[in-house]
Design a protein around this motif. Structure first.
Motif, short mmCIF file in Angstrom:
data_model
loop_
_atom_site.label_atom_id
_atom_site.label_comp_id
_atom_site.label_asym_id
_atom_site.label_seq_id
_atom_site.Cartn_x
_atom_site.Cartn_y
_atom_site.Cartn_z
N ASP A 39 -0.34 -4.35 -8.23
CA ASP A 39 -1.71 -3.86 -8.07
C ASP A 39 -2.63 -4.60 -9.04
N ARG A 40 -3.23 -5.64 -8.55
CA ARG A 40 -4.07 -6.50 -9.42
C ARG A 40 -5.24 -5.75 -10.02
N ARG A 41 -5.73 -4.73 -9.34
CA ARG A 41 -6.87 -3.96 -9.87
C ARG A 41 -6.49 -3.16 -11.11
N LYS A 42 -5.25 -2.73 -11.18
CA LYS A 42 -4.81 -1.88 -12.28
C LYS A 42 -3.83 -2.57 -13.21
N SER A 43 -3.61 -3.85 -13.03
CA SER A 43 -2.55 -4.52 -13.79
C SER A 43 -2.82 -4.56 -15.29
N HIS B 263 1.46 -13.62 -7.61
CA HIS B 263 1.14 -13.05 -8.92
C HIS B 263 1.02 -14.16 -9.95
N ASP C 186 0.82 -1.21 0.00
CA ASP C 186 0.00 0.00 0.00
C ASP C 186 0.86 1.26 0.00
#
Length: 182
Positions: free
Chosen positions: A113-117, A151, A78
């Motif tokens: 950042d999996r949300r923005k990958s 990942h 974070d």
């Protein structure tokens, strides 16, 4: 062994000089201290240097990106992503954006950042297509952390590092479904 001792003796001097330097020199001296420490894998000594440099005004996008990389590599996701986003904002708003830095920062987002990958990978693909590279940059701490964090695209991360940092042919990436879909 002599090299490590020599660097440990030089880093405090370079660090002191960086903090005491006029603002226009601070970033260059900070980068020299970072390089000395990074080459000897002394990441634990880097954080106080970054914090002092940031406190003293050396907050260019490159310094923030390096600090973000350090935090992410330590698993402080974070905090690291917050710093990387700050670096991205500075880099993107520059009169002449530093495209290698943008590629580096996007790789950190893709790795952590999996949300923005997906968006990060698309941006990396566009940058690579225009010839952007990050010569000799060490992404390994972030790849290792991404692997520890589960990942799903570690092989792609490793191949991206080979292309961006070590001059591997872009066709190496074509074997990855995520790359082809980006």
């Amino acid at each position: 062994m002599q090299r490590a001792v020599e660097n440990e003796m030089r880093v405090p001097d370079v660090y002191r000089d960086a903090i005491e330097a006029p603002a226009f020199e601070r970033g260059l001296l900070l980068n020299q201290a970072i390089a000395l420490l990074s080459n000897e894998h002394k990441g634990s000594l880097l954080e106080p240097i970054f914090l002092q440099a940031i406190k003293s005004g050396a907050t260019c996008a490159g310094n923030l990106g390096s600090y973000g990389q350090l935090l992410l590599g330590q698993g402080r996701v974070d905090e690291g992503l917050d710093v990387v986003v700050q670096a991205l904002q500075k880099a993107a708003s520059a009169a002449r954006p530093n495209k290698p830095l943008l590629a580096e920062l996007m790789l950190y987002i893709f790795a952590h950042d999996r949300r923005k990958s997906g968006g990060a990978l698309s941006t990396i693909k566009k940058l690579i297509a225009t010839g952007v590279r990050t010569p000799n940059w060490n992404f390994e701490p972030n790849i290792a952390r991404a692997q520890d964090d589960g990942h799903s695209e570690i092989a792609l991360l490793r191949d991206l590092a080979k292309v961006l940092s070590h001059g591997a042919d872009v066709s190496l990436l074509d074997s990855h479904v995520a790359w082809r879909m980006a």
